[in-house]
Structures are given as structure tokens and as C-alpha cells.
Design a protein around this motif. Sequence first.
Motif, short mmCIF file in Angstrom:
data_model
loop_
_atom_site.label_atom_id
_atom_site.label_comp_id
_atom_site.label_asym_id
_atom_site.label_seq_id
_atom_site.Cartn_x
_atom_site.Cartn_y
_atom_site.Cartn_z
N THR A 788 4.27 47.04 29.13
CA THR A 788 4.21 45.67 29.26
C THR A 788 2.68 45.38 29.01
OG1 THR A 788 5.42 45.84 31.25
CG2 THR A 788 4.29 44.03 31.33
N LEU A 789 2.63 44.17 28.39
CA LEU A 789 1.68 43.83 28.10
C LEU A 789 1.18 42.29 28.40
CD1 LEU A 789 -1.00 43.58 25.87
CD2 LEU A 789 0.57 42.79 24.11
N LYS A 790 0.19 42.12 29.20
CA LYS A 790 -0.18 40.78 29.63
C LYS A 790 -1.23 40.16 28.79
CE LYS A 790 1.50 41.89 34.30
NZ LYS A 790 1.25 41.94 35.84
N ILE A 791 -1.13 38.85 28.46
CA ILE A 791 -2.20 38.22 28.05
C ILE A 791 -2.40 36.79 28.69
CG2 ILE A 791 -2.57 37.14 25.72
CD1 ILE A 791 -0.66 38.79 24.28
N PRO A 792 -3.58 36.66 29.53
CA PRO A 792 -3.84 35.44 29.99
C PRO A 792 -4.51 34.60 29.04
CG PRO A 792 -5.44 37.38 30.62
CD PRO A 792 -4.61 37.81 29.90
N VAL A 793 -4.17 33.35 29.10
CA VAL A 793 -4.76 32.39 28.20
C VAL A 793 -4.99 30.96 28.94
CG1 VAL A 793 -3.77 33.53 26.04
CG2 VAL A 793 -2.33 31.64 27.11
N LYS A 794 -5.91 30.11 28.55
CA LYS A 794 -5.92 28.80 28.76
C LYS A 794 -5.27 28.06 27.78
CE LYS A 794 -8.77 29.39 32.51
NZ LYS A 794 -8.32 29.09 33.75
N TRP A 795 -4.45 27.01 28.23
CA TRP A 795 -3.62 26.40 27.21
C TRP A 795 -4.22 24.86 27.33
CZ3 TRP A 795 2.13 25.18 27.14
CH2 TRP A 795 2.50 24.47 26.23
N ASN A 796 -4.59 24.30 26.40
CA ASN A 796 -4.98 22.81 26.44
C ASN A 796 -3.57 22.14 25.59
OD1 ASN A 796 -5.42 20.20 25.71
ND2 ASN A 796 -7.35 20.47 24.58
N THR A 797 -2.73 21.54 26.49
CA THR A 797 -1.28 21.15 25.91
C THR A 797 -1.31 20.22 25.13
OG1 THR A 797 -1.22 19.80 27.99
CG2 THR A 797 -0.08 22.11 27.86
N GLU A 798 -2.52 19.42 24.73
CA GLU A 798 -2.65 18.47 23.73
C GLU A 798 -2.53 19.23 22.48
OE1 GLU A 798 -3.08 15.52 23.79
OE2 GLU A 798 -3.61 14.85 25.82
N LYS A 799 -2.88 20.53 22.04
CA LYS A 799 -2.71 21.29 21.05
C LYS A 799 -1.87 22.45 21.15
CE LYS A 799 -7.95 20.38 20.66
NZ LYS A 799 -8.92 21.07 20.60
N GLU A 800 -1.42 22.69 19.86
CA GLU A 800 -0.60 23.91 19.97
C GLU A 800 -1.28 25.11 19.92
OE1 GLU A 800 2.51 26.05 16.64
OE2 GLU A 800 1.41 24.38 15.88
N LEU A 801 -0.82 26.15 20.76
CA LEU A 801 -1.37 27.51 20.76
C LEU A 801 -0.64 28.71 20.22
CD1 LEU A 801 -3.95 29.04 22.55
CD2 LEU A 801 -1.92 29.18 24.47
N LYS A 802 -1.12 29.37 19.39
CA LYS A 802 -0.73 30.52 18.51
C LYS A 802 -1.27 31.69 19.33
CE LYS A 802 0.21 28.08 14.27
NZ LYS A 802 1.62 28.24 14.35
N ILE A 803 -0.42 32.58 19.45
CA ILE A 803 -0.65 33.96 19.98
C ILE A 803 0.01 34.88 18.98
CG2 ILE A 803 -0.51 35.90 21.66
CD1 ILE A 803 -0.36 33.02 23.70
N LYS A 804 -0.81 35.67 18.15
CA LYS A 804 -0.04 36.74 17.38
C LYS A 804 -0.65 38.25 17.80
CE LYS A 804 -0.31 36.09 12.99
NZ LYS A 804 -0.45 35.56 11.54
N ILE A 805 0.42 39.08 17.88
CA ILE A 805 0.62 40.36 18.32
C ILE A 805 1.07 41.30 17.18
CG2 ILE A 805 1.29 42.20 19.93
CD1 ILE A 805 1.86 38.70 21.09
N SER A 806 0.10 42.50 16.76
CA SER A 806 0.63 43.30 15.85
C SER A 806 1.81 44.07 16.21
CB SER A 806 -0.54 44.13 15.23
OG SER A 806 -1.05 45.04 16.23
N LEU A 807 2.64 44.39 15.19
CA LEU A 807 4.00 45.34 16.05
C LEU A 807 3.57 46.76 15.91
CD1 LEU A 807 6.73 43.34 14.08
CD2 LEU A 807 6.08 43.12 16.47
N LYS A 808 2.45 46.95 15.18
CA LYS A 808 2.12 48.54 15.30
C LYS A 808 0.70 48.66 15.52
CE LYS A 808 6.24 50.03 14.59
NZ LYS A 808 7.16 50.76 15.57
#
Length: 808
Positions: A788-808
Motif C-alpha cells: 500500500t502506498l499513501k500519498i498525502p497532498v494539498k489540493w487547490n480545487t481551482e486547479k487540476e492536480l496531477k500525480i504520477k507514479i512510476s510503475l517500476k
Amino acid sequence: MKIKILCFLIFTSISFFGQNESRFLEDFIKKENKVTIKVNDGVYHITYYTHQIVETTFIPKNQSINKESHAVVLSPEKIKLVAHTSNNRTVVISDGISLDITHKPFQISYSDKQNNLITSEKRGFFTSKHNPLEFVKGNFPYEKTEKIEFNLTSDEILYGTGARALGMNRRGNRLPLYNRAHYGYEAHSELMNFTIPLVISSKKYILHFDNPSIGYLDLDSEKDNSLTYETISGRKTYHIIIGNSWEELIENYTNLTGKQPLPPRWTLGNFSSRFGYHSQQETENTIAKFKSAEIPVDAVILDLYWFGKGIQGTMGNLEVDKDSFPDMKEMVSRLKDKGVKTVLITEPFVLSTSKKWEEANKKQVLAKDTIGNSAKYDFYFGNTGIVDIYKKEGRDWFWNIYKEILGYGVKGLWGDLGEPEVLPSWVNFGEDKKADEIHNIYGHDWAKLIFEGYQKDFPTERPFILMRAGYSGSQRFGMIPWSGDVSRSWGGLQSQPEIALQMGMQGLGYMHSDLGGFAGANLDDNLYVRWLQYGVFQPIFRPHAQEDVASEPVFRSDFAKKHAKKAIELRYKMLPYNYNLAFENNQKGTPLMRPIFFEEDDKKLMTTSSTYLWGKDFLITPILKDSIKNTEVVFPKNANWFNFYFDEEKIEGGQTKTVKVKQKAIPTYVRGGVIIPLTKIVQTTDNYNGNYLELHYWFDDSVKESERTMYNDDGLTANAFENGAYELLEFEAEIEKKYLEIDLEAEFGKNWKSTEKEVVLVLHNINWKPKRVKVDSKRKRIDVANNTLKIPVKWNTEKELKIKISLK
């Protein structure tokens, strides 16, 4: 068009059977979206509401048209129809439902735009001797009844007819249309509180009979491929409704009969309820126990002791018994400060021994007997009259009582015994309405009275209206139905998923059960726990029962209390997901609980209720028998399914598999490759914060792209969406080359102020350590624990938020 008509004629020429040889067409008129057909025994009026909804009314000779519908709210659209007559046949073509009319012997058939036969009248309308079913013989004192008969194909599975416990396929039964309570029912019940004149076919059409008078639906009980609607009087009107999917079919039906208003968010919380709390002290002490045990609770329901000390002799008082509840208003306020809303029971009966009998009789607000006096008769609770809600005086009198109740700060109303519980045929309502003509819509019109009262006097509030009986379209009044006085037994539990699934398909998406069971003194903690674990995934979480065995977890054994608390806490964690289901139901009529064949349209699954879908993405299998160690789970194809509680278990869809049963929870699986929004546990929805979200994603490399949305508003204000006071969050997951990308976007209504959100993205089934994790192109250090991987983020909903995780 000529080719289409020719194909239609060729196809349907082999589809006609069972015509009434004595009926023949005399005249045919088409005008805009209406068709009028004169036959030798009456006139047909056919109206297209849409291409997929057609209304047919037959008016026999010597009868007049009755335009009053208690079900329909949709206005007909302008529909282009093309008619063509050739020899002994006339066809009417639309882009959805088409008509094929044989002139002699007369018959109407309905087909879709692919020229597939939907259904056809068999004998059509006729009158014949009434053959009463034995168990309702006393309720149907009629020598003759009017009937409309249709053809069925031999392979059709039939649903509908209201709330019954018969198995998912109701074909083979002749069923009364007469709302009547069934106290202590278990796994089988042919007649219950909600009888709805509606049949749903596995061929994805609905046949709805728009007439509230009592009668029967015969779903091929003689095994001659016939469906027969039978009634004592009233409209000979039916609707043919089709859809290209199950969701579209139900959307079309609820377009016709009305959508469920979005309930207040607290409706999705936990209720403290029993029959009943005898005093203010008992009520407040019970809530105090919830608080000290840290078990979330959002409402308390007061049964009939709020207006009287005894069960019998006091119904109709409908004013606070100040001996038992010395300061109701202050009590309600104190509970409100703790995040607990108060709901009060009411009934439509005014006993002749009650405080309000003299006033009700004097003001002429009660139904009448045959000589014009207030009708009185005996039933379990005493000698009674019933409020005439079909007279303005009766409606106004009743609503003024509700206004007084709501003035205490009460936030929910319970309408009990609205079948009505007892209503003799000789009772008269309004100017000219007989008891048997309004019996099945009394609860429906009672809910309408309350709903319209809210609109007039409390227009910004969302009503909570708990009702035991209703009719087609009752959902549009915000009705929250429940399945009656079910036995507190394993047999009682076994019928509940079927009842809820069936009613959801009939527009009433909030059908639920008294969790733990209502009737009987059966103290079975395992049954109680399993029922509450199922309740997490049914529309309303409301344990309720006769008081000889406590319904509240705070009064149960340590074992029951521990597992009930876990179930209730999960219910609160699921508030974002569940509230979005409520929004989908409000917008499209889609049930919260969905039969598994919504996902996999396979005939083998058409009678399955043991496994069902909670929304789109949860797969639920309740435990309906005692002490079982294994159970079968149906896993629909087109998805892989992950164990919600144990991440390591992934099951490929398209199979039925035996799984181990554990005490902590019922088998619960989630769809791989989609994002499911959860939140923190709160003790009341008053403390719910839509700005904190846990977004759970079960990685499945076979799902390359998915998108889910989540609706949010203040949870209280009526018409928030319509008034633009909302946000719609969008979660997209995409697997591309070497990365998994999660995109978060938001849309806002014109009257919504955006805020920053605290989000924890929780990725399950991550069996590698990602080399890179980027949040808006910035690298983030992350550890993987237990896949399990947990990623805490703050999201300003006025903007799009992109999260990228490498597959390997």
C-alpha cells in the motif's frame, strides 16, 4: 422509411397470438404525438411522452375518460410519428417504440426500433367474474373485475409489483394489489406494505398500470404466457417504457413518475430507534450511551409514546405527553447540539378516545361513513377514524399539526400505518372517492401532503419522510420507505436484499429494513451483527425493533457492540461515496443497491440477489445464514475484484467462487482500477468535512483508464444542485507507458466557493517500490508498506492536480 416499414410488417406478422376474435378496428386517427383508435367496444387514446415512453388508455363504451394520474409528472414531447396502413394492418413508427395494429381481429403490439417485439395485448380489455384469492377475500367484495391481458414470451423473467418476498423472479404468481402489513414475515411474503402496479421484464421494458384502485397482477400463474392486470374500477391506462440499459430503463421510468429529492446528508448516518422510548430521560440517556461509547449517531426516532403512555387508546393525540416529555423543545435542542436530529412518529388515525377526536369530528376532517358521519371502526389500537387527506380541510388540519411538531425543532417525520393499516370498503373520502379506490395511494398522498407543506412553509429544508406504504412515483415526495415488521430471525434477514433490490428498480431507491429485525423476542447476537454488517451497504442504517430485545448496539453484548461499532464506523467512512450515490439517484433514478445483472446482463444472473452491487464499484454478499464458514460470491465479468478488507486477494471477474467467511465483516469487494472516495470517522455528520478525503485506488494493470465523480454540497439546503451551490470532483486514473497518472479536477456551481482539500491518495496492490512519485511535477518521497502506498497532498480545487507514479 418504406424499407423499415416493410421489415416491421414482415417481422411482426409472426408475432401475433391470442387476439380477441370479437374485437375489430373501426377508425384510426394520428395527430402529432397522439393516436386515437376506435374499436367496436371502445376507444384507445395513445400518447407518446418520448420515443421510449408510450401511454395507452382504453375507454370502454359507456365509460368516460379519467385524466387524473397520481403517478405521472412528465409532459409529452413533440414526437415525429409515421403511420402506414396496408390491408389488415396499420403501423406507427417512431425512433423508439413503434405500434403494430391488426384491424380484425383487433390487436396492438409494441416493438422497438430494431423491430424486436416488446409486448402485445392478448385479449386486451375484458370484464369477467372475480375470482378472489383466499387470503384477501375479505378485502375484495366484488363480483366482477375489469382486466387487460398481455402476451409474454416463454423466457421472460418478471420483476416488480411492489415489495414482496418471492424470489427475484415473480413470474408464476397472481398477486393482490392491496397494501397490507405482514407482521413478522420471514423468507416468503406474497403481500406487504407496498403494492405497485408495475411489471419489469428481463427484456428491459416496464409495463406500468396507471390506476391506484385495488386489484391484482397475474404474472402467468396459469402458465399460458399471459400477464393480466385486474382491477375493480378506474383507469384502463398503461405505460410501455423501454431502455437500452437497465440504468436507462429506470431513468426513463423516474422521468415519467418523478425523481427522488436529494435527502439531507444525515439521512445516511446511524439512527437510534426502537418501539419505543417512553420518556425524555430514557431518550437522552440512550444518546448519552452512544456518545460515551464513541459510536456515531445522527438521529433518534420517537415512537408513539411521545404522545401517550400506552400503545392502545392514545393514537391521534399528536401532542406532547408532558408527563413523559416535560420539555420536548429543550430536549430536541440539546440533542441537536450533540449532532442528533429528532424524528417523531405520526399516524393518520384519530381514535375516538384521543384528545383530538372531538376537534377532528367537529371540523369535519375525517373520512365519512355511508350516511355522512365521521367513519368509526375498530382495530388493534382502538376505535378510530381516519384523516380525510382528499379534502382541503383534512389536509390543512393535518399539516397544521405537522407545523407545530416541526416547531419543536424536529428534523424528520415518520408516517406509520399508511397502507392504511385498516380501511373498510364502506369508508368514503373527499367528494366521491371510495376507500378501495384510494387505499393504495393513501400513503403516497400523505407523503405528498407533507412534502408540499415543506415546500410552502420550510422551502430551504430537505424533508426526511419515513413511510411504510406508497405507490408509483412516491419517490418524488422524498419518501424513505422501509420493509415493514420483519421477523427478528434469519428467515427475516434472508428476504431483505431481494426486497430492497426490487424496490430500487421500481423507483424507490431508499427501501431498507429494520436492522436486526423488528418482530419477536429473539436475542441472537450473530444475527444482529450480520444484519448490521449488511446494513452498511443498504440505503438507510436504522436498527429498530420491539423493545423486548434492544435494537441499539450500546445495550447489546460486548461481542455485538464491538462488531456493530465497526460496521457503523465504516458507514461513516463511506459518506463521500454514499452521498454521491444519493446524487446519482436524484439525477437519474439509479438505485443505490443494484442487482448484479446491471453489471453483467447474463440470464443466469437475472434471479440473483445473494450478491449485489452497492453503487457501481462495491460488490456485496450478505451473510444470511447462521455460523457459515464459506459462501458463494458471484464476480461479474469485465472487471477484477479486490477484497476491501484484505488487499492481497484479487479475483478475476466472470466466475462464481466460494470464499471464506470471517466474523469481522461480510464479503465485500471493490472494482479494480477506479478511485473510491472515503473520509475520516466522525461521531455525527454535523462534523463531516468535505475538505478531507481519502481516495482509494486498487491498482489493476488491465484497467488502462477510468474516471469517477463525486458530488458535494452543504448536505442540508433544498435544491442545492439546482441553485448552483455544489462542487463536482472528478478523479481520473490512467496507465500509460511507464507511469500511473492520477488527475484530480473540480467543477463548481455558480454559488459554490472553492476551498483547499486535504487528500490522502491510498494506492492498494502496489507490489513494487516506485522509483518516482511526482505531485504536479515535484518529486515526493514515499514508502510502500504492505503493498500500500499513501500519498498525502494539498489540493487547490481551482486547479487540476496531477500525480504520477512510476510503475517500476
